[in-house]
Design a protein around this motif. Structure first.
Motif, short mmCIF file in Angstrom:
data_model
loop_
_atom_site.label_atom_id
_atom_site.label_comp_id
_atom_site.label_asym_id
_atom_site.label_seq_id
_atom_site.Cartn_x
_atom_site.Cartn_y
_atom_site.Cartn_z
N GLU A 55 -9.75 5.95 4.23
CA GLU A 55 -9.94 7.06 3.28
C GLU A 55 -8.86 7.10 2.19
O GLU A 55 -9.05 7.76 1.16
CB GLU A 55 -9.89 8.41 4.02
N CYS A 56 -7.73 6.44 2.42
CA CYS A 56 -6.61 6.55 1.47
C CYS A 56 -6.94 5.79 0.18
O CYS A 56 -7.16 4.58 0.21
CB CYS A 56 -5.33 5.99 2.08
N VAL A 57 -6.96 6.52 -0.93
CA VAL A 57 -7.26 5.86 -2.22
C VAL A 57 -5.98 5.50 -2.98
O VAL A 57 -6.02 5.20 -4.16
CB VAL A 57 -8.19 6.73 -3.11
N ASN A 58 -4.86 5.55 -2.28
CA ASN A 58 -3.57 5.17 -2.88
C ASN A 58 -3.28 5.97 -4.15
O ASN A 58 -2.87 5.41 -5.18
CB ASN A 58 -3.54 3.67 -3.17
N VAL A 96 0.85 -1.20 0.00
CA VAL A 96 0.00 0.00 0.00
C VAL A 96 0.88 1.24 0.00
O VAL A 96 2.10 1.14 0.15
CB VAL A 96 -0.91 0.04 1.25
N VAL A 97 0.26 2.40 -0.17
CA VAL A 97 1.02 3.64 0.00
C VAL A 97 1.23 3.79 1.51
O VAL A 97 0.28 3.91 2.27
CB VAL A 97 0.25 4.85 -0.56
N ALA A 98 2.49 3.71 1.94
CA ALA A 98 2.75 3.66 3.38
C ALA A 98 3.86 4.63 3.78
O ALA A 98 4.82 4.85 3.03
CB ALA A 98 3.12 2.24 3.78
N ALA A 114 -0.17 10.84 -4.46
CA ALA A 114 0.17 12.27 -4.41
C ALA A 114 1.13 12.56 -3.26
O ALA A 114 2.09 13.34 -3.40
CB ALA A 114 -1.10 13.10 -4.27
N CYS A 115 0.91 11.90 -2.10
CA CYS A 115 1.78 12.15 -0.94
C CYS A 115 3.18 11.59 -1.18
O CYS A 115 4.16 12.12 -0.66
CB CYS A 115 1.16 11.59 0.33
N MET A 116 3.27 10.50 -1.98
CA MET A 116 4.59 9.94 -2.28
C MET A 116 5.41 10.96 -3.07
O MET A 116 6.57 11.24 -2.75
CB MET A 116 4.43 8.65 -3.11
S1 SF4 Z 1 -2.39 11.52 -0.92
FE1 SF4 Z 1 -1.50 9.73 0.04
S2 SF4 Z 1 -2.75 9.43 1.85
FE2 SF4 Z 1 -3.89 10.77 0.56
S3 SF4 Z 1 -5.22 9.42 -0.64
FE3 SF4 Z 1 -3.40 9.78 -1.85
S4 SF4 Z 1 -2.06 8.07 -1.34
FE4 SF4 Z 1 -3.61 8.17 0.27
#
Ligand code: SF4
Ligand code: SF4
Length: 477
Positions: free
Chosen positions: A295-298, A241-243, A301-303
Motif C-alpha cells: 500500500e505504501c506509495v512512497n 524505499v521509504v523505510a 509524508a511519514c518521513m
Molecule cells: S505516508 Fe509513508 S507509509 Fe504512508 S504511503 Fe506515504 S511513504 Fe508510504
C-alpha cells in the motif's frame, strides 16, 4: 511495548482501508508538513502546469502532445506519429516500461509518490481543497461524525462543488489530448448541443474523475494499479524505499512513549516514541513501522512527520527515511547490482534504437504498390511493358506539399505517369492517393522482375524516394 522484530505479521491479514465488517474504512490523513512535502508540492505544480498546458502548446503548428486514438493521430513532443510510425510508438512504450522498471528496481515506488498523476491530483489538488474547506484530520473526523447540520451541509456541498469544477476542467483538458485543442475550443465556442456525443463523453470523463478523487481515492493505488501490484516482483533488499529504521527505532526493548525523566540512551528503548504521527499522516492508512508494504506509495509524508517529531524530542532525524533494507539491517552502502546493470544495458540499446529511428524517420512517406490482380501489359510497340500502381503520399508536416511529381531514378529509359491527377497536392498532415503507371523497356526486366527506384519531387526538390517492384514476361532477357 511493541517491537518490529517480534514478527507480528497480523497487519498483513487486513488492509487499513477496509473495516472488520468489510466496509470501507475512510482515511483522514493529517496534513503533511515538511521539507519533502514542500519539494513534492513544487514539483507537482510544475507537473500540473505541464499537464494542463501541453495540449495547447504548438510546435511547428503541431500540438505538443496529442493522443487522437479515433483518428489514429499522435503527437509526442510536437512530433506527429502516423499509423505508419506505429513501430516507433511501440518502441517508445517498451523503452518507457524498461525505464520505469529499472527506476523501480533501484528507487522503489518513487514514481508513485512524486510523479504519478493519481498521487499528484489526489494529494496536491483534491486533498488540498479538502483541507481548505474541512480543515485538518481532527476537524474532518469531527465533521464526518456530526449529524447533517447547516455546517456539514455547507462544507460538504462546497467541497463537492469544487471537486466537480476541477474534474470538469480536467476532463476538458483530457479531451484536448484526445481530439485536439483546436477542435475542443471550436466545440466549446459552438456550444455543447451541436456536438452532443462529445459532450456526453466529456460528462463521462468528469464523472470518472469525480468518482476517483471523491470516493475511490487511495483504492486506485491499493487495488487497481497494476504497477503497484508489481512491486513485490521488482523490489529487492537493495531497492531504496521509504523505510523505517527498525534497528534504531526499536533497539533491544522496542518502541515506547517518551518519558522525559529517563535517559533514552541507556534505557535500551528505541528512538520511536510511538507517537503514531507517521500512521496518522499516511494517505493509505498504513503503519510503515511494519515494514515495506504494497500500500505504501512512497509519498514521504511519514518521513516529514517523523523528522518533525525527532526534532521536537531532540533525536537525530531520519528514523523513517529513504533507505534499502540492506542498508538498515547491515549498514550496507548502495550497490549497483547485476540486475540493475542488465536493465541499464537493455535500456541503452532500446534508447539507441529509438533515437536512430527518430532521426531516420521521414516527414513525407510515399508508397507505390501494384494494383491487385494485374500482372503487366505489353504495349503495341512490342518492346515496352507497362505496370499499374496505386500510390499514397503521407505528409506529416504542417505545410501543404505542392506540385508533386514522380521521376524514375534507377533506369535510364522508361516513363512514370500519374493517371488520377494532373497536379498533385498533399494537404498538411494529410495524405493523397491515386493511380499511376510505369513503362519500362523489356531489357530492363530480368527473370520477369525488376526493382525501380522512384523519386518523389515537390517542384525540383527531391522529398522522398521509394523502391517499386515491376513485373514482366520471363522470356525477355
Ligand atoms: S505516508 Fe509513508 S507509509 Fe504512508 S504511503 Fe506515504 S511513504 Fe508510504
Ligand atoms: S512518527 Fe516516528 S516516532 Fe512517531 S511513531 Fe512514527 S516512527 Fe515512531
Amino acid at each position: 511495548m511493541e517491537t518490529h522484530e517480534q514478527g507480528n505479521e497480523t497487519f498483513r491479514d487486513s488492509i487499513a482501508t477496509i473495516s472488520e465488517e468489510g466496509k470501507r474504512a475512510w482515511i483522514f490523513p493529517k496534513k503533511p508538513n515538511g521539507k519533502y512535502y514542500n519539494y513534492r508540492s513544487w514539483l507537482s505544480y510544475a507537473l500540473l502546469i505541464i499537464l494542463y498546458a501541453s495540449p495547447f502548446i504548438k510546435v511547428k503548428g503541431n500540438q505538443f502532445l496529442l493522443f487522437n486514438v479515433l483518428e489514429r493521430k499522435f503527437n509526442i513532443f510536437g512530433f506527429p506519429f502516423w499509423p505508419q510510425d506505429f513501430h516507433l510508438v511501440v518502441i517508445s512504450m517498451i523503452t518507457t516500461i524498461v525505464f520505469i522498471t529499472l527506476f523501480t528496481v533501484v528507487f522503489g515506488r518513487i514514481f508513485c509518490g512524486w510523479f504519478c498523476p493519481q498521487t499528484v491530483f489526489m494529494e496536491m489538488v483534491f486533498r488540498k481543497i479538502e483541507y481548505w474547506v474541512e480543515g485538518d484530520r481532527g476537524k474532518q473526523m469531527r465533521l464526518n461524525k456530526q449529524p447533517w447540520n447547516a455546517e456539514k451541509i455547507r462544507k460538504r456541498l462546497t467541497k463537492w462543488f469544487l471537486f466537480f469544477l476541477v474534474s470538469f476542467f480536467t476532463a476538458n483538458v483530457f479531451l484536448a489530448y484526445l481530439i485536439g485543442s483546436d477542435k475542443l475550443i471550436m466545440y466549446i465556442t459552438d456550444g455543447p448541443f451541436l456536438h452532443m456525443s462529445t459532450f456526453v463523453g466529456l460528462l463521462i470523463f468528469t464523472g470518472v474523475f469525480y468518482f476517483i478523487f471523491t470516493w475511490f481515492r487511495e483504492q486506485v493505488c491499493i487495488i487497481a494499479c497494476p504497477y503497484g501490484r508489481l512491486q513485490g516482483v521488482l523490489l529487492d533488499n537493495q531497492s531504496v524505499v521509504v523505510a523505517y529504521d527498525y534497528k534504531r527505532g526499536e533497539k533491544e526493548k522496542g518502541r515506547a512513549k517518551l518519558n522525559k525523566r529517563e535517559d533514552r540512551n541507556t534505557s535500551g528503548k528505541g528512538d520511536c516514541i510511538d507517537c503514531k504521527q507517521c500512521v496518522h499522516v499516511c494517505p493509505t492508512g498504513i503503519d510503515i513501522r511494519n515494514g515495506t508494504q504494497l500500500e505504501c506509495v512512497n509519498c514521504t509524508a511519514c518521513m516529514d512527520e517523523c523528522d518533525s517529531m525527532m526534532e521536537k524530542v531532540g533525536f537525530e532525524k531520519g528514523l523513517i527515511r529513504y533507505a534499502s533494507i540492506d542498508e538498515i539491517e547491515n549498514k550496507a552502502p548502495f550497490k549497483f547490482t547485476n540486475r540493475m546493470k542488465g536493465y541499464v544495458a537493455v535500456l541503452t540499446v532500446l534508447f539507441g534504437i529509438l533515437v536512430g529511428m527518430l532521426f531516420l524517420r521521414n516527414d513525407v512517406e510515399a508508397r507505390i504498390l501494384k494494383v491487385r490482380g494485374q500482372l503487366y501489359e505489353k504495349l503495341e510497340d512490342g518492346k515496352t511493358i507497362r505496370n499499374y500502381y496505386n500510390y499514397k503520399i503521407v505528409n506529416k508536416t504542417t505545410e501543404e506539399i505542392k506540385n508533386v511529381t514522380y521521376k524514375l531514378i534507377s533506369v535510364k529509359k522508361g516513363e512514370i505517369k500519374v493517371l488520377t491527377d494532373d497536379i498533385i497536392t498533399v494537404p498538411k498532415q494529410g495524405l493523397t492517393e491515386g493511380e499511376l503507371y510505369i513503362d519500362l523497356p523489356q531489357y530492363e526486366i530480368k527473370d520477369g522482375r525488376a526493382k525501380v527506384k522512384v523519386g518523389v519531387y515537390s517542384g525540383d526538390k527531391l522529398i522522398e524516394t521509394t523502391m517499386v517492384g515491376f513485373s514482366g514476361p520471363r522470356t525477355f532477357r
